[in-house]
Design an enzyme around this catalytic site. Structure first.
Site, PDB file in Angstrom:
ATOM      1  N   LYS A  58       0.852  -1.186   0.000  1.00  0.00           N
ATOM      2  CA  LYS A  58       0.000   0.000   0.000  1.00  0.00           C
ATOM      3  C   LYS A  58       0.887   1.234   0.000  1.00  0.00           C
ATOM      4  O   LYS A  58       1.743   1.399   0.882  1.00  0.00           O
ATOM      5  CB  LYS A  58      -0.904   0.002   1.230  1.00  0.00           C
ATOM      6  CG  LYS A  58      -1.616   1.336   1.485  1.00  0.00           C
ATOM      7  CD  LYS A  58      -2.314   1.340   2.833  1.00  0.00           C
ATOM      8  CE  LYS A  58      -2.795   2.742   3.208  1.00  0.00           C
ATOM      9  NZ  LYS A  58      -3.511   2.770   4.501  1.00  0.00           N
TER      10      LYS A  58
ATOM     11  N   TRP B  74      -9.442   0.490  -0.296  1.00  0.00           N
ATOM     12  CA  TRP B  74     -10.651   1.075   0.295  1.00  0.00           C
ATOM     13  C   TRP B  74     -10.332   2.098   1.386  1.00  0.00           C
ATOM     14  O   TRP B  74     -11.125   2.318   2.294  1.00  0.00           O
ATOM     15  CB  TRP B  74     -11.574  -0.030   0.831  1.00  0.00           C
ATOM     16  CG  TRP B  74     -11.791  -1.113  -0.162  1.00  0.00           C
ATOM     17  CD1 TRP B  74     -12.554  -1.057  -1.308  1.00  0.00           C
ATOM     18  CD2 TRP B  74     -11.209  -2.428  -0.152  1.00  0.00           C
ATOM     19  NE1 TRP B  74     -12.474  -2.244  -1.997  1.00  0.00           N
ATOM     20  CE2 TRP B  74     -11.658  -3.112  -1.323  1.00  0.00           C
ATOM     21  CE3 TRP B  74     -10.353  -3.090   0.715  1.00  0.00           C
ATOM     22  CZ2 TRP B  74     -11.287  -4.405  -1.626  1.00  0.00           C
ATOM     23  CZ3 TRP B  74      -9.971  -4.391   0.417  1.00  0.00           C
ATOM     24  CH2 TRP B  74     -10.442  -5.037  -0.744  1.00  0.00           C
ATOM     25  N   HIS B  75      -9.181   2.741   1.285  1.00  0.00           N
ATOM     26  CA  HIS B  75      -8.774   3.740   2.282  1.00  0.00           C
ATOM     27  C   HIS B  75      -8.858   5.155   1.713  1.00  0.00           C
ATOM     28  O   HIS B  75      -8.063   6.014   2.052  1.00  0.00           O
ATOM     29  CB  HIS B  75      -7.345   3.453   2.764  1.00  0.00           C
ATOM     30  CG  HIS B  75      -7.202   2.160   3.490  1.00  0.00           C
ATOM     31  ND1 HIS B  75      -5.964   1.619   3.833  1.00  0.00           N
ATOM     32  CD2 HIS B  75      -8.124   1.263   3.931  1.00  0.00           C
ATOM     33  CE1 HIS B  75      -6.141   0.461   4.451  1.00  0.00           C
ATOM     34  NE2 HIS B  75      -7.452   0.233   4.523  1.00  0.00           N
ATOM     35  N   TYR B  76      -9.824   5.406   0.845  1.00  0.00           N
ATOM     36  CA  TYR B  76      -9.945   6.719   0.222  1.00  0.00           C
ATOM     37  C   TYR B  76     -10.354   7.759   1.268  1.00  0.00           C
ATOM     38  O   TYR B  76     -11.003   7.450   2.270  1.00  0.00           O
ATOM     39  CB  TYR B  76     -10.945   6.686  -0.935  1.00  0.00           C
ATOM     40  CG  TYR B  76     -12.259   6.002  -0.638  1.00  0.00           C
ATOM     41  CD1 TYR B  76     -13.317   6.704  -0.080  1.00  0.00           C
ATOM     42  CD2 TYR B  76     -12.435   4.648  -0.909  1.00  0.00           C
ATOM     43  CE1 TYR B  76     -14.520   6.088   0.189  1.00  0.00           C
ATOM     44  CE2 TYR B  76     -13.640   4.010  -0.632  1.00  0.00           C
ATOM     45  CZ  TYR B  76     -14.673   4.734  -0.089  1.00  0.00           C
ATOM     46  OH  TYR B  76     -15.860   4.109   0.194  1.00  0.00           O
ATOM     47  N   HIS B  77      -9.947   9.003   1.017  1.00  0.00           N
ATOM     48  CA  HIS B  77     -10.165  10.064   1.994  1.00  0.00           C
ATOM     49  C   HIS B  77     -10.085  11.414   1.282  1.00  0.00           C
ATOM     50  O   HIS B  77      -9.760  11.503   0.099  1.00  0.00           O
ATOM     51  CB  HIS B  77      -9.131   9.985   3.119  1.00  0.00           C
ATOM     52  CG  HIS B  77      -7.706   9.910   2.645  1.00  0.00           C
ATOM     53  ND1 HIS B  77      -7.138   8.747   2.168  1.00  0.00           N
ATOM     54  CD2 HIS B  77      -6.735  10.840   2.547  1.00  0.00           C
ATOM     55  CE1 HIS B  77      -5.886   8.978   1.805  1.00  0.00           C
ATOM     56  NE2 HIS B  77      -5.615  10.244   2.019  1.00  0.00           N
TER      57      HIS B  77
END
Length: 583
Positions: free
Chosen positions: A412, A515-518
């Site tokens: 990641k 799925w760690h969008y911000h």
């Protein structure tokens, strides 16, 4: 590393068809969850009602925030969640349902699936939660705190990084007492742990929730019996008389009024609007209003897509864009929907030669504590084949279960620096707004991906993973059968050790999401140091949309902490006294 043969590659291409999941009962057996006492279907809510706090979004931040605001020293709280309750979806209760839930993600606005699929303009499929508990109800359960530098640098303006670290740690600890557990590491995860250490991702740090350089085991939100604990469970700590949770309640807009110039004071820039409530619709499409009592606040915790989308729908955002769409402008805030980020994920998946256990992320490699290098993680999934595949074989009965195990080691990219934006194409708040993340568009991110994928390959080279290699090709001169990994999907370039350009192409061609969008309501640009919307009164955003970088290996812990932390700060403001930190 051997690329997988065409027939097996075809099998894996159809593993995750929607037809795999049988119809599920609408509720789990046994006693109702503790949060059930607060639930009401939005269709049964009154047309108009008054509250001290209205929290929009019952997800990772919204649940601990609502529980805290409805606790000691708080007030009357309404929590509005567009989805249903986790107890309605049995697959969410255990780690084994993780892959099935993602496979069943439904992009349709009218669907009641707990995961809503969407695809960014980059062409990368993604998922957002549509259930009480948000991402904590559908994710892999890994829990690890932010890297310490994050608290000093998550916003571009130093004035918005004044975290009270004593309260931060107390808030983390409150979440951890209720939701986290030490996993038992064995099988594939144990082998990955050894392989990371072989690849010099050192030292070995054992089990810890802290972000430290080396290899470690993080906490999990699955208990010893395999049952998931989500943010929804934190609602049990609210006072029942103070909290109401309306499910299947979709907020369509924030109600605002202009601020009388004579009443402006204390903040810079001076607020021009004040939130007075929200409009939401139930599953029957009937409209309801939740209005604020004097001194109350609306808090958006609808996530990195939902919070900026709702601001825009309410006329709070770039004035030119809103006017073009025919949306009356309430407040001109140019950066709403801008600065959207998603951490790229690239990895190598294999079909192991021996049966292995189903394991979500437990072990993580952190080459650099300050987020300068990609993080390394692993998972293994036991995936059922599609019924169509079973029935096509003359040797397998149509009712015979058939499973394939896939193991993945992934990297990641931290940060990231590459950014995109979100915009409106519809006034329907149930639809996911279009957005683009521009994955790996910054050369720094691409360089980190190259190094990260190379390190993944080095981990796979370790002797600790030899037991998962398959017999391939011919024997050598001594008669020993050559063994290698059966790779699922794209194989690494043969010269991966030295060819940065080829690895860069691999990164760009195989990029996926973790799925760690911000982002979208970034601190210092859309919200201030107290997460108040700049230029607005009685309106805050408390979720990952305020981040401009991801906190550590996984944002879940920090978003949960954030809900508790801001709730305590708001109670302190309400009573103009120091917060009482629970033991």
């Amino acid at each position: 590393m051997a690329a997988i043969s065409a027939p097996i590659h075809f099998l894996l291409g159809i593993l995750l068809l929607p037809s795999l999941a049988a119809a599920q009962p609408r509720a789990l057996g046994g006693a109702p969850p503790a949060y059930a006492r607060y639930l009401v279907d939005a269709a049964a809510m009154p047309a108009v009602e008054l509250y001290d706090y209205i929290v929009v979004g019952g997800g990772t931040a919204g649940c601990p925030l609502a529980a805290t605001l409805a606790g000691p020293g708080g007030g009357r709280v309404l929590l509005l969640e567009r989805g249903g309750a986790p107890s309605e979806f049995p697959a969410l209760a255990t780690a084994g349902g993780f892959v099935r839930t993602l496979a069943m993600a439904d992009p349709a606005p009218e669907s009641d699936a707990p995961a809503q699929g969407f695809t960014s303009e980059d062409g990368v499929p993604n998922v957002r939660g549509r259930v009480l508990g948000g991402g904590t109800s559908i994710n892999a359960g890994f829990y690890s705190r932010a890297h310490p530098e994050w608290f000093r640098g998550h916003a571009e303006d130093a004035e918005v990084t004044n975290w009270d670290m004593r309260l931060v740690n107390a808030s983390y600890e409150w979440v951890e007492r209720q939701m986290t557990f030490q996993p038992t590491v064995h099988g594939f995860q144990a082998a990955v742990r050894a392989a990371l250490l072989e690849a010099n991702v050192t030292p070995w740090n054992g089990f810890t929730v802290d972000h430290v350089a080396g290899t470690k085991v993080g906490a999990t939100t699955f208990d010893a019996s395999g049952r998931r604990h989500s943010a929804a469970d934190l609602l049990a700590f609210a006072r029942p008389s103070r909290l109401r949770v309306a499910i299947r309640a979709t907020v369509t807009r924030i109600i605002t009024n202009p601020v009388d110039p004579a009443t402006r004071h204390g903040r810079s820039p001076q607020p021009t609007i004040a939130a007075v409530g929200v409009v939401y619709q139930d599953r029957l499409l009937d409209q309801h209003q939740a209005l604020l009592r004097p001194g109350g606040e609306v808090i958006l915790s609808a996530g990195a897509l939902g919070s900026p989308q709702l601001l825009l729908l309410s006329g709070i955002g770039p004035a030119n864009d809103l006017s073009y769409l025919g949306i009356p402008v309430s407040a001109d805030i140019p950066d709403v929907g801008k600065h959207m980020f998603d951490n790229p994920r690239n990895g190598i998946s294999i079909i192991p030669s021996v049966p292995i256990d189903h394991s979500l992320i437990q072990v993580v490699g952190i080459p650099s504590a300050n987020g300068a290098a990609s993080y390394l993680e692993a998972a293994s999934y036991i995936v059922p084949l599609a019924p169509a595949l079973r029935s096509s074989s003359p040797f397998i009965g149509s009712s015979t279960p058939l499973y394939v195990t896939v193991a993945t080691i992934m990297e990641k990219v931290p940060g990231p620096l590459s950014e995109g934006s979100l915009w409106l194409s519809s006034a329907n708040p149930m639809e996911s707004p279009p957005l683009r993340f521009n994955y790996l568009s910054r050369p720094e991110d691409l360089a980190r991906c190259v190094l990260g994928v190379r390190r993944v390959a080095e981990v796979l080279e370790g002797r600790a993973l030899d037991g998962f290699r398959s017999a391939v090709g011919s024997t050598n001169r001594r008669g020993a059968v050559r063994r290698d990994f059966r790779i699922v999907g794209a194989a690494l370039p043969v010269d991966w050790r030295t060819n940065d350009r080829a690895l860069a192409s691999y990164c760009q061609e195989t990029v996926a999401t973790l799925w760690h969008y911000h982002g979208g309501c970034v601190a210092g640009k859309v919200v201030d140091k107290d997460f108040r919307v700049i230029g607005a009164r009685a309106l805050r955003v408390v979720d990952a949309s305020t981040f401009n970088q991801t906190p550590g290996t996984n944002p879940q812990a920090t978003v949960l902490m954030m809900g508790r932390y801001v709730g305590l700060k708001m109670i302190e403001e309400r009573h103009s006294r120091r917060p009482v930190i629970p033991p």
